[in-house]
Design a protein around this motif. Structure first.
Motif, PDB file in Angstrom:
ATOM      1  N   GLU A 122       0.346  -0.932   0.080  1.00 20.50           N
ATOM      2  CA  GLU A 122       0.205  -0.287  -0.462  1.00 20.50           C
ATOM      3  C   GLU A 122       0.894   1.028  -0.432  1.00 20.50           C
ATOM      4  O   GLU A 122       2.190   1.395   0.434  1.00 20.50           O
ATOM      5  N   THR A 123       0.281   2.167  -0.203  1.00 20.78           N
ATOM      6  CA  THR A 123       0.974   3.619  -0.297  1.00 20.78           C
ATOM      7  C   THR A 123      -0.199   4.509  -0.280  1.00 20.78           C
ATOM      8  O   THR A 123      -1.484   4.754  -0.536  1.00 20.78           O
ATOM      9  N   VAL A 124       0.189   5.364   0.427  1.00 19.95           N
ATOM     10  CA  VAL A 124      -0.869   6.052   1.369  1.00 19.95           C
ATOM     11  C   VAL A 124      -0.396   7.779   1.011  1.00 19.95           C
ATOM     12  O   VAL A 124       0.939   8.123   0.984  1.00 19.95           O
ATOM     13  N   LEU A 125      -0.460   8.884   0.080  1.00 22.45           N
ATOM     14  CA  LEU A 125      -0.851   9.939  -0.040  1.00 22.45           C
ATOM     15  C   LEU A 125      -1.002  11.178   0.997  1.00 22.45           C
ATOM     16  O   LEU A 125      -2.971  11.608   1.539  1.00 22.45           O
ATOM     17  N   ILE A 126      -0.734  12.231   1.786  1.00 18.34           N
ATOM     18  CA  ILE A 126      -1.415  12.894   2.243  1.00 18.34           C
ATOM     19  C   ILE A 126      -1.346  14.539   2.454  1.00 18.34           C
ATOM     20  O   ILE A 126      -0.420  14.896   2.067  1.00 18.34           O
ATOM     21  N   PRO A 127      -2.043  15.032   1.769  1.00 17.83           N
ATOM     22  CA  PRO A 127      -1.874  16.748   1.630  1.00 17.83           C
ATOM     23  C   PRO A 127      -2.609  17.471   2.933  1.00 17.83           C
ATOM     24  O   PRO A 127      -2.634  16.760   3.774  1.00 17.83           O
ATOM     25  N   ALA A 128      -1.116  18.890   2.699  1.00 18.54           N
ATOM     26  CA  ALA A 128      -1.295  19.483   4.039  1.00 18.54           C
ATOM     27  C   ALA A 128      -1.584  21.036   3.064  1.00 18.54           C
ATOM     28  O   ALA A 128      -0.858  21.187   2.267  1.00 18.54           O
ATOM     29  N   ASP A 129      -1.571  21.685   4.163  1.00 21.76           N
ATOM     30  CA  ASP A 129      -1.172  23.093   3.786  1.00 21.76           C
ATOM     31  C   ASP A 129      -0.201  24.072   4.119  1.00 21.76           C
ATOM     32  O   ASP A 129       0.188  23.206   6.026  1.00 21.76           O
ATOM     33  N   ASP A 130       1.322  23.988   4.205  1.00 20.78           N
ATOM     34  CA  ASP A 130       2.134  24.682   5.417  1.00 20.78           C
ATOM     35  C   ASP A 130       2.453  26.345   4.797  1.00 20.78           C
ATOM     36  O   ASP A 130       2.244  26.843   3.252  1.00 20.78           O
ATOM     37  N   LYS A 131       4.107  26.489   5.356  1.00 20.30           N
ATOM     38  CA  LYS A 131       4.665  28.310   4.628  1.00 20.30           C
ATOM     39  C   LYS A 131       4.692  27.863   3.230  1.00 20.30           C
ATOM     40  O   LYS A 131       4.785  29.102   2.636  1.00 20.30           O
ATOM     41  N   THR A 132       4.887  26.683   2.856  1.00 23.17           N
ATOM     42  CA  THR A 132       5.291  27.183   1.620  1.00 23.17           C
ATOM     43  C   THR A 132       3.996  27.085   0.374  1.00 23.17           C
ATOM     44  O   THR A 132       4.315  27.223  -0.664  1.00 23.17           O
ATOM     45  N   GLY A 133       2.944  26.639   0.625  1.00 22.57           N
ATOM     46  CA  GLY A 133       2.125  26.395  -0.056  1.00 22.57           C
ATOM     47  C   GLY A 133       1.392  25.025  -0.033  1.00 22.57           C
ATOM     48  O   GLY A 133       1.527  24.292   1.173  1.00 22.57           O
ATOM     49  N   ALA A 134       0.745  24.512  -1.049  1.00 24.38           N
ATOM     50  CA  ALA A 134       0.627  23.135  -0.517  1.00 24.38           C
ATOM     51  C   ALA A 134       1.168  21.680  -0.530  1.00 24.38           C
ATOM     52  O   ALA A 134       1.919  21.767  -2.181  1.00 24.38           O
ATOM     53  N   ARG A 135       1.311  21.433   0.089  1.00 28.61           N
ATOM     54  CA  ARG A 135       2.209  19.816   0.236  1.00 28.61           C
ATOM     55  C   ARG A 135       1.928  18.722   0.021  1.00 28.61           C
ATOM     56  O   ARG A 135       0.017  18.549   0.599  1.00 28.61           O
ATOM     57  N   LYS A 136       2.420  17.828  -0.369  1.00 24.19           N
ATOM     58  CA  LYS A 136       1.310  16.516  -0.742  1.00 24.19           C
ATOM     59  C   LYS A 136       2.625  15.014  -0.325  1.00 24.19           C
ATOM     60  O   LYS A 136       3.533  15.229  -0.819  1.00 24.19           O
ATOM     61  N   THR A 137       2.485  14.968   0.928  1.00 23.55           N
ATOM     62  CA  THR A 137       3.308  14.059   0.978  1.00 23.55           C
ATOM     63  C   THR A 137       2.910  12.114   1.326  1.00 23.55           C
ATOM     64  O   THR A 137       1.577  12.085   0.863  1.00 23.55           O
ATOM     65  N   LEU A 138       4.243  11.828  -0.107  1.00 19.97           N
ATOM     66  CA  LEU A 138       3.381  10.396  -0.316  1.00 19.97           C
ATOM     67  C   LEU A 138       4.752   9.476   0.624  1.00 19.97           C
ATOM     68  O   LEU A 138       5.519   9.401   0.832  1.00 19.97           O
ATOM     69  N   CYS A 139       4.041   8.474   1.262  1.00 14.42           N
ATOM     70  CA  CYS A 139       4.080   7.609   2.493  1.00 14.42           C
ATOM     71  C   CYS A 139       4.662   6.696   1.206  1.00 14.42           C
ATOM     72  O   CYS A 139       3.266   5.641   1.497  1.00 14.42           O
ATOM     73  N   ILE A 140       5.634   5.292   0.672  1.00 13.11           N
ATOM     74  CA  ILE A 140       6.061   4.671   0.270  1.00 13.11           C
ATOM     75  C   ILE A 140       6.863   3.364   0.557  1.00 13.11           C
ATOM     76  O   ILE A 140       7.747   3.447   2.354  1.00 13.11           O
ATOM     77  N   SER A 141       6.212   2.299   0.501  1.00  9.74           N
ATOM     78  CA  SER A 141       6.609   1.389   1.539  1.00  9.74           C
ATOM     79  C   SER A 141       7.710   0.640   0.089  1.00  9.74           C
ATOM     80  O   SER A 141       8.591   0.955  -1.199  1.00  9.74           O
ATOM     81  N   SER A 142       8.782  -0.278   1.049  1.00 11.99           N
ATOM     82  CA  SER A 142       9.868  -0.560   0.693  1.00 11.99           C
ATOM     83  C   SER A 142       9.578  -2.254   0.012  1.00 11.99           C
ATOM     84  O   SER A 142      11.628  -2.668  -0.171  1.00 11.99           O
ATOM     85  N   GLN A 143       9.415  -3.110   1.516  1.00  7.97           N
ATOM     86  CA  GLN A 143       8.929  -4.632   0.918  1.00  7.97           C
ATOM     87  C   GLN A 143       7.613  -5.044   0.789  1.00  7.97           C
ATOM     88  O   GLN A 143       6.660  -4.035   1.409  1.00  7.97           O
ATOM     89  N   VAL A 144       7.920  -6.269   1.230  1.00  4.85           N
ATOM     90  CA  VAL A 144       6.107  -6.795   1.004  1.00  4.85           C
ATOM     91  C   VAL A 144       6.965  -7.384   2.817  1.00  4.85           C
ATOM     92  O   VAL A 144       7.199  -8.397   2.899  1.00  4.85           O
ATOM     93  N   GLY A 145       5.888  -6.762   3.351  1.00  6.63           N
ATOM     94  CA  GLY A 145       5.868  -7.335   4.849  1.00  6.63           C
ATOM     95  C   GLY A 145       6.771  -6.402   5.495  1.00  6.63           C
ATOM     96  O   GLY A 145       7.325  -6.021   4.538  1.00  6.63           O
ATOM     97  N   CYS A 146       7.290  -7.333   6.430  1.00  6.26           N
ATOM     98  CA  CYS A 146       8.603  -6.564   7.525  1.00  6.26           C
ATOM     99  C   CYS A 146       8.914  -7.984   8.221  1.00  6.26           C
ATOM    100  O   CYS A 146       8.436  -8.313   8.950  1.00  6.26           O
ATOM    101  N   ALA A 147      10.481  -7.580   7.941  1.00  5.48           N
ATOM    102  CA  ALA A 147      10.866  -9.261   9.076  1.00  5.48           C
ATOM    103  C   ALA A 147      10.762  -8.121  10.584  1.00  5.48           C
ATOM    104  O   ALA A 147      11.634  -9.691  11.274  1.00  5.48           O
ATOM    105  N   LEU A 148      11.208  -6.950  11.004  1.00  4.85           N
ATOM    106  CA  LEU A 148      10.950  -7.068  12.298  1.00  4.85           C
ATOM    107  C   LEU A 148      10.299  -6.945  13.319  1.00  4.85           C
ATOM    108  O   LEU A 148      10.515  -6.741  14.341  1.00  4.85           O
ATOM    109  N   ASP A 149       9.447  -7.398  13.031  1.00  7.05           N
ATOM    110  CA  ASP A 149       7.887  -7.417  14.437  1.00  7.05           C
ATOM    111  C   ASP A 149       8.307  -6.524  15.259  1.00  7.05           C
ATOM    112  O   ASP A 149       8.520  -6.860  16.465  1.00  7.05           O
TER     113      ASP A 149
END
Length: 414
Positions: A122-149
């Motif tokens: 899954e990938t999630v994009l979160i919009p927000a407004d800050d002092k630089t204007g409209a911010r769009k932050t994307l949260c990116i996955s790097s693995q299928v699942g995770c080993a760290l538990d």
């Protein structure tokens, strides 16, 4: 990060919810996928074809800035070269099996990155407004699942399946960026996503080379042209790889800390048993001290999920102040998002505010992360790798929780 809701259910429900699924069909082609190639790799690719290196920059702009995947539409490239590319190359993003756009502007995509029910991220994009204007932050996955538990993270309860390739990682950004450009003429398209955080499923530093290749594309002016301080890698604390990252690429660093002392962090973040806090803080200090840190390495972002009665007490705040006193830090307090069978609860608003005040009064920049995307299960801590649990970790974990619950009932009855 992880989701309480099954990805497979989300995918099945997509048509019922009226969501159009983009046509990014995964193929088993043996052609070279140009989507995940860095500029250096593309230059070598074209040189091997007998072409000039500058073709790499041209093709990168078409792919990453204009979202063009058909070589026939790359009009500043000769027809002969386009014919060559059709025969040996492709531009293939991971398959989108579900997308959902929240009423608050949050967007979520589910990608299929292999065979079977569990090959989904899954990938999630979160919009927000800050002092630089409209911010769009994307949260990116790097693995299928995770080993760290990590004990508070439902992705970890699904176990680890495999690393993502550079094309599967950068493809998440490509899809998110183009989601705002679908009805925009090619010549008018712009790079819309402003920030990327490698905070999705998986531990990025355990998939080092593909993650670094993807981040180099994010920074490349021929691709996404992001500022170094707007690309952040989050790690649970793989100390040797933090040092390697410092020598390899200049991006911002975030630490999933979640506890201010070793005994508690051993419980919440088991990798702490191998790389305890003293080693982790020292690695962060070395990262900041690396030459060339003018923009992205002025501080470390500290992520701290707030667990009711576990790590949110006044003494924990004092311990955190002591731990971070010599580390330039910005602290991000994250309200816990419960998932089925989770053994923790969310700290109260008053407890979180008191914790923040202690840190702020001591001079730290301390923010409370706003929960977004609740209506589409996209809140922080709710990304889940689902559901084909090859390690059977999730089942064992649920049995453990049930056993502990039964023991409490038995003790109370005695």
């Amino acid at each position: 990060m992880n989701t309480a809701q099954s990805i497979s259910t989300l995918a099945q429900d997509a048509t019922l919810q009226g969501e159009a699924v983009p046509k990014t069909v995964q193929t088993n082609s043996s052609k070279a996928n140009l989507l995940g190639m860095t500029r250096a790799e593309l230059e070598a690719f074209f040189e091997q074809m007998g072409e000039k290196k500058f073709r790499a920059g041209q093709v990168m702009k078409w792919i990453h800035q204009f979202g063009v995947t058909d070589f026939a539409d790359m009009t500043n490239i000769s027809g002969k070269l386009r014919e060559k590319l059709v025969n040996i190359a492709e531009v293939q993003a991971p398959e989108v099996v579900h997308r959902h756009y929240s009423k608050d502007g949050t967007r979520k995509w589910v990608f299929r990155v292999g065979e079977g029910e569990g090959s989904l991220v899954e990938t999630v994009l979160i919009p927000a407004d800050d002092k630089t204007g409209a911010r769009k932050t994307l949260c990116i996955s790097s693995q299928v699942g995770c080993a760290l538990d990590c004990s508070f993270c439902s992705t970890g309860k699904q176990g680890f399946q495999r690393d993502l390739t550079p094309a599967e990682i950068i493809g998440q950004l490509w899809v998110a960026n183009q989601s705002y450009m679908e009805d925009v003429p090619v010549g008018d398209r712009t790079r819309t996503v402003t920030n990327v955080v490698m905070m999705g499923m998986g531990e990025p530093l355990l998939n080092f080379d593909p993650v670094v290749a993807s981040m180099s594309l994010m920074l490349d002016d021929f691709a996404y042209g992001m500022s170094k301080r707007r690309v952040t890698l989050s790690t649970s604390g793989v100390v040797p790889m933090i040092d390697k990252l410092a020598q390899t690429i200049d991006v911002a660093l975030a630490i999933s800390l979640h506890a201010p002392n070793d005994p508690l962090r051993n419980e919440l973040v088991p990798i702490n048993k191998k790389y305890p806090l003293e080693q982790l803080i020292a690695a962060c200090q070395r990262y900041i001290a690396k030459d060339g840190n003018e923009s992205s390495r002025k501080h470390i972002t500290v992520e701290y999920v707030m667990l009711d009665g576990v790590n949110d007490k006044a003494e924990h705040a004092q311990q955190l102040l002591k731990l971070l006193k010599d580390l330039p830090s910005k602290i991000n307090l994250i309200p816990f998002n419960p998932f089925p069978h989770a053994p923790y609860g969310r700290s109260s608003r008053n407890r979180i505010m008191a914790f923040q005040k202690t840190l702020s009064d001591a001079g730290f920049v301390c923010t409370i992360r706003q929960t977004r995307g609740d209506d589409i299960d996209a809140a922080c801590g709710q990304l889940v790798g689902q559901v084909a649990d090859r390690t059977r970790r999730a089942e064992k974990w649920k049995q453990k929780v049930a056993s502990q619950h039964n023991e409490i009932l038995r003790t109370q009855s005695d």
